[in-house]
Design a protein around this motif. Sequence first.
Motif, mmCIF file in Angstrom:
data_model
loop_
_atom_site.group_PDB
_atom_site.id
_atom_site.type_symbol
_atom_site.label_atom_id
_atom_site.label_comp_id
_atom_site.label_asym_id
_atom_site.label_seq_id
_atom_site.Cartn_x
_atom_site.Cartn_y
_atom_site.Cartn_z
ATOM 1 N N GLY A 89 0.748 -1.109 -0.076
ATOM 2 C CA GLY A 89 -0.082 -0.059 -0.176
ATOM 3 C C GLY A 89 0.600 1.285 0.639
ATOM 4 N N GLN A 90 2.218 1.649 0.334
ATOM 5 C CA GLN A 90 3.238 1.980 -0.476
ATOM 6 C C GLN A 90 3.859 2.546 -0.833
ATOM 7 N N GLY A 170 -7.974 5.926 5.860
ATOM 8 C CA GLY A 170 -7.885 7.340 4.981
ATOM 9 C C GLY A 170 -8.443 7.416 3.259
ATOM 10 N N ALA A 171 -8.593 5.706 3.020
ATOM 11 C CA ALA A 171 -8.991 6.532 1.412
ATOM 12 C C ALA A 171 -10.626 6.884 1.461
ATOM 13 N N ARG A 336 -4.871 6.057 -6.964
ATOM 14 C CA ARG A 336 -3.356 5.932 -6.225
ATOM 15 C C ARG A 336 -1.880 7.493 -6.049
ATOM 16 N N ASP A 337 -2.288 8.203 -5.145
ATOM 17 C CA ASP A 337 -1.128 9.106 -5.035
ATOM 18 C C ASP A 337 0.045 8.786 -5.405
ATOM 19 N N SER A 340 2.735 8.036 -1.491
ATOM 20 C CA SER A 340 2.968 7.833 -0.463
ATOM 21 C C SER A 340 1.989 6.538 -1.035
ATOM 22 N N ARG A 342 -0.980 5.768 -1.738
ATOM 23 C CA ARG A 342 -2.365 6.037 -0.906
ATOM 24 C C ARG A 342 -3.726 5.856 -1.862
ATOM 25 N N ARG A 343 -3.801 4.344 -1.558
ATOM 26 C CA ARG A 343 -5.365 4.179 -3.117
ATOM 27 C C ARG A 343 -6.831 5.656 -2.238
ATOM 28 N N ARG A 344 -7.210 6.214 -2.661
ATOM 29 C CA ARG A 344 -8.684 6.688 -1.968
ATOM 30 C C ARG A 344 -9.656 7.327 -3.337
ATOM 31 N N THR A 369 -6.109 16.095 -2.059
ATOM 32 C CA THR A 369 -4.964 15.276 -1.200
ATOM 33 C C THR A 369 -5.292 15.265 0.813
#
Length: 391
Positions: A89-90, A170-171, A336-337, A340, A342-344, A369
């Motif tokens: 995830g990172q 945080g998604a 996906r950022d 980071s 991060r998926r959101r 973000t």
Amino acid sequence: MSPADPTLAALVEEVRRRLAAEPGALTPHRVADALRAAGRPVGDATVLAVYEGLRREVVGAGPLQPLLTLAGVTDVLVNGPGPVRIDRGQGLEESAVALGTEEECRRLAQRLVASGGRRLDDAAPWADVRLPDGTRCHAVLAPIAQPGTAISLRVPRRGGFSLPELRAAGALTDAGHELLVRIVAARRAFLVSGGTGSGKTTLLAALLGVVDPAERIVVVEDAAELRPGHPQVVGLEARPANLEGAGAVVLRDLVRQALRMRPDRLVVGEVRDAAVVDLLAALNTGHEGGCGTLHANSAADVPARVEALALTAGLGRAAAHSQLASAIDLVLHVVRDRGSGRRRLGEIAVLARDPDGWARTETAASFATDGRLVEGPGSSRLLALLDQVAS
């Protein structure tokens, strides 16, 4: 000895050749006999190291098995000999597991694909299968894959995420969570769009988990990945042709079968071919709350993507846009950022028609973000769609 030790690799290969000549169960005793016959050292540590090396090759995912069970791992990637990479995830990171030779990579790929009921060789150098534990496996043999045989494993999360868990991770923002719950309750038809590995399936499964327990959900997938926490889920899974080229069950046929199964919600796990025509037709005939996932770079690209898929089924551009605009209410785009990883949820868009009648999307809400909610030109239409549920 370390699994990556070249001396151990040579011993394992030597013992493998000797054991292959005399079929039988893999035991430490047989390994010790093979080492003696080869004039190699037969200490307890050596015998056990060689035995474990061979056993890893025939149990589960072999040397990759420990990586599949690591907490948070979503992908395990082999790019030929060398360190195996994982994603938690990172972004990608090197693991402590390494494959020593191209022959080892090829052998592992062939065994994994065989466990999923498919063949992998020079005549069929790639395959996409689901392993017995639910892991999705894609493999391409060298020299088509460079620098060596490539293996991609997508690890299903046991039990999946709920919407509150996605919010905690945080998604989703608080506002995004509230909007999604209202979208499901309003029985609005939607597509979850995004790139590969952006979390489309994860979000869709979480959304299905908040569907009314009294509703029957029928899920159609190429490979069973959706595991919604819902008491009434029936799954239909496509099947590739066998070695003789017969027995294939395609997604489009399964969509048609699903319509005969009294679905309250029809779900297509991933819309990737001509099945989009049947899904749109179904959602235009009274099946409210249908949904699916779709690969797209942005919500704005969804109409063009659907148009291209519909063309493969012989549906013209005008008809495809007309069907899309009347069948789908919303697009939920996940991102996906960079950096980071991060998926959101990045955007919620509504479907509309331009003055020429072509389907297009209008951003109703986007999520920065830093968690800020930014209203778009389609926000009033989104609220109108959600307010219609109570009436």
